[in-house]
Scaffold this active site. Structure first.
Site, PDB file in Angstrom:
ATOM      1  N   PHE A 127       4.784  -6.500  -0.049  1.00  0.00           N
ATOM      2  CA  PHE A 127       4.178  -5.354   0.782  1.00  0.00           C
ATOM      3  C   PHE A 127       4.972  -4.194   0.515  1.00  0.00           C
ATOM      4  O   PHE A 127       6.180  -4.240   0.296  1.00  0.00           O
ATOM      5  CB  PHE A 127       4.369  -5.489   2.155  1.00  0.00           C
ATOM      6  CG  PHE A 127       3.459  -6.708   3.005  1.00  0.00           C
ATOM      7  CD1 PHE A 127       2.190  -6.642   3.324  1.00  0.00           C
ATOM      8  CD2 PHE A 127       3.961  -8.057   2.980  1.00  0.00           C
ATOM      9  CE1 PHE A 127       1.532  -7.609   4.045  1.00  0.00           C
ATOM     10  CE2 PHE A 127       3.598  -8.906   3.742  1.00  0.00           C
ATOM     11  CZ  PHE A 127       2.118  -8.895   4.060  1.00  0.00           C
ATOM     12  N   ASP A 128       4.401  -3.073   0.187  1.00  0.00           N
ATOM     13  CA  ASP A 128       4.873  -1.742   0.297  1.00  0.00           C
ATOM     14  C   ASP A 128       5.012  -1.458   1.740  1.00  0.00           C
ATOM     15  O   ASP A 128       4.673  -2.167   2.734  1.00  0.00           O
ATOM     16  CB  ASP A 128       3.966  -0.612   0.184  1.00  0.00           C
ATOM     17  CG  ASP A 128       4.331   0.697   0.108  1.00  0.00           C
ATOM     18  OD1 ASP A 128       5.667   0.893   0.025  1.00  0.00           O
ATOM     19  OD2 ASP A 128       3.497   1.782   0.237  1.00  0.00           O
ATOM     20  N   PHE A 129       6.020  -0.435   2.111  1.00  0.00           N
ATOM     21  CA  PHE A 129       6.506  -0.265   3.717  1.00  0.00           C
ATOM     22  C   PHE A 129       5.547   0.729   4.046  1.00  0.00           C
ATOM     23  O   PHE A 129       4.668   0.476   4.990  1.00  0.00           O
ATOM     24  CB  PHE A 129       7.809   0.103   3.699  1.00  0.00           C
ATOM     25  CG  PHE A 129       8.395   0.233   5.174  1.00  0.00           C
ATOM     26  CD1 PHE A 129       8.484  -1.040   6.086  1.00  0.00           C
ATOM     27  CD2 PHE A 129       8.683   1.269   5.702  1.00  0.00           C
ATOM     28  CE1 PHE A 129       8.842  -0.854   7.242  1.00  0.00           C
ATOM     29  CE2 PHE A 129       9.055   1.508   7.024  1.00  0.00           C
ATOM     30  CZ  PHE A 129       9.171   0.365   7.880  1.00  0.00           C
TER      31      PHE A 129
ATOM     32  N   PHE B 139       0.557  -5.445  -1.616  1.00  0.00           N
ATOM     33  CA  PHE B 139      -0.052  -4.802  -0.860  1.00  0.00           C
ATOM     34  C   PHE B 139       0.653  -3.208  -1.084  1.00  0.00           C
ATOM     35  O   PHE B 139       1.644  -3.176  -0.793  1.00  0.00           O
ATOM     36  CB  PHE B 139      -0.361  -4.983   0.541  1.00  0.00           C
ATOM     37  CG  PHE B 139      -1.089  -6.234   0.700  1.00  0.00           C
ATOM     38  CD1 PHE B 139      -2.549  -6.403   0.778  1.00  0.00           C
ATOM     39  CD2 PHE B 139      -0.296  -7.532   0.921  1.00  0.00           C
ATOM     40  CE1 PHE B 139      -3.050  -7.682   1.151  1.00  0.00           C
ATOM     41  CE2 PHE B 139      -0.940  -8.568   1.223  1.00  0.00           C
ATOM     42  CZ  PHE B 139      -2.132  -8.678   1.185  1.00  0.00           C
TER      43      PHE B 139
END
Length: 313
Positions: A162-164, A281
């Site tokens: 994941f991106d944050f 993502f």
């Protein structure tokens, strides 16, 4: 007896994201709906090729075999086909031994109308219009992009990255960066280092994946020979000192990740090439998903317009 779906990790997915329908769609575009239906019936026993989210779905469903007593995962197919022309899709899923038994064939309706009914934490589709409609209605949704298919049959792990900002957390910090530049971003993050970010669109999915990870950890504690499959990573463009707020947020959520990469502007593709996640993502197509597509199945999470307005206040 009603099926309890309230406590499961539920992903709703369009048929075009898990399987490749390109030839059939060409028939529809060139010759119309009736020709498409005829084509699908004539080929109903021909197995469709794997789509970009296939590896993610296959490995996610494998947790039901690892934990058969609780069946912690549900994947629901949502298709614009009718059930007749959708038979080829279901036959293909069966051929690949994908245990998807719940499906909604909705023809020309919007998929988001049924996400509540299935208690879905995420809706995935290659149709950006369907994704935008779901987001506008307040649901977590992402557009599956044309990208590499990471499906090594010898590898039964599931690696999710994941991106944050804008994905796990709301986009408030990212909007400060866009409006005030890197210096303004670092100043704001230093001032709020111990204040957790508000949850973003995939926070619920993140939490439920972590619950799967905890199931595996508990099993490993009981059975030391058990090998954990799930790995959860964060790959963010943040760097020190902005890393502190990520840590504060994860502590507040009581979640730990297996890997966290603070890249500070380094090309995300360099990390993803080594990490080889089965799905990644991110909320930015340019540049992050542009470079990710060669290494991993990639999903674009558009920022909800409400989040943009809220963060600008």
């Amino acid at each position: 007896m009603p099926f309890d779906i309230e406590h499961k990790l539920v992903v709703a997915i369009a048929s075009s994201a898990v399987l490749t329908l390109d030839k059939a769609r060409d028939e529809f575009r060139e010759h119309g709906l009736e020709a498409y239906r005829k084509y699908q019936r004539e080929h109903q026993h021909d197995v469709l090729e794997k789509g970009p989210a296939f590896a993610f779905v296959k490995r996610l469903l494998n947790f039901n075999r690892l934990f058969p007593e609780i069946q912690p995962v549900e994947v629901v197919l949502i298709s614009h086909n009718d059930s007749d022309t959708g038979l080829r899709i279901m036959n293909s899923l069966k051929a690949y031994d994908l245990d998807i038994c719940r499906a909604a064939f909705i023809t020309d309706q919007s998929p988001y109308r049924y996400l509540d009914a299935y208690n879905a934490s995420l809706f995935l589709s290659k149709n950006s219009r369907d994704v935008e409609a779901a987001i506008q209605a307040g649901y977590a949704a992402g557009t599956v992009l044309p990208s590499a298919l990471n499906d090594d049959p010898e590898d039964d792990a599931l690696r999710v990255a994941f991106d944050f900002d804008g994905v796990l957390a709301d986009p408030a910090s990212e909007l400060i960066y866009k409006g005030e530049g890197l210096a303004g971003f670092h100043k704001a993050e230093a001032e709020q280092a111990e204040i957790p970010c508000s949850p973003g669109p995939l926070a619920d999915l993140f939490q439920k994946l972590f619950q799967l990870r905890e199931l595996e950890c508990e099993r490993h504690a009981r059975e030391p020979e058990y090998r954990r499959r799930l790995s959860i990573s964060i790959v963010t463009a943040r760097s020190a000192p902005a890393h502190e707020r990520v840590v504060s947020t994860l502590r507040k959520w009581n979640i730990t990740t297996d890997q966290t990469f603070f890249l500070g502007g380094v090309d995300k593709g360099r990390i993803l090439a080594a990490l080889r996640p089965h799905i990644f993502f991110d909320d930015q197509i340019h540049p992050h998903l542009d470079v990710a597509k060669d290494y991993t199945p990639s999903v674009h999470i558009p920022i909800h317009p409400y989040d943009t307005e809220k963060s600008a206040d």
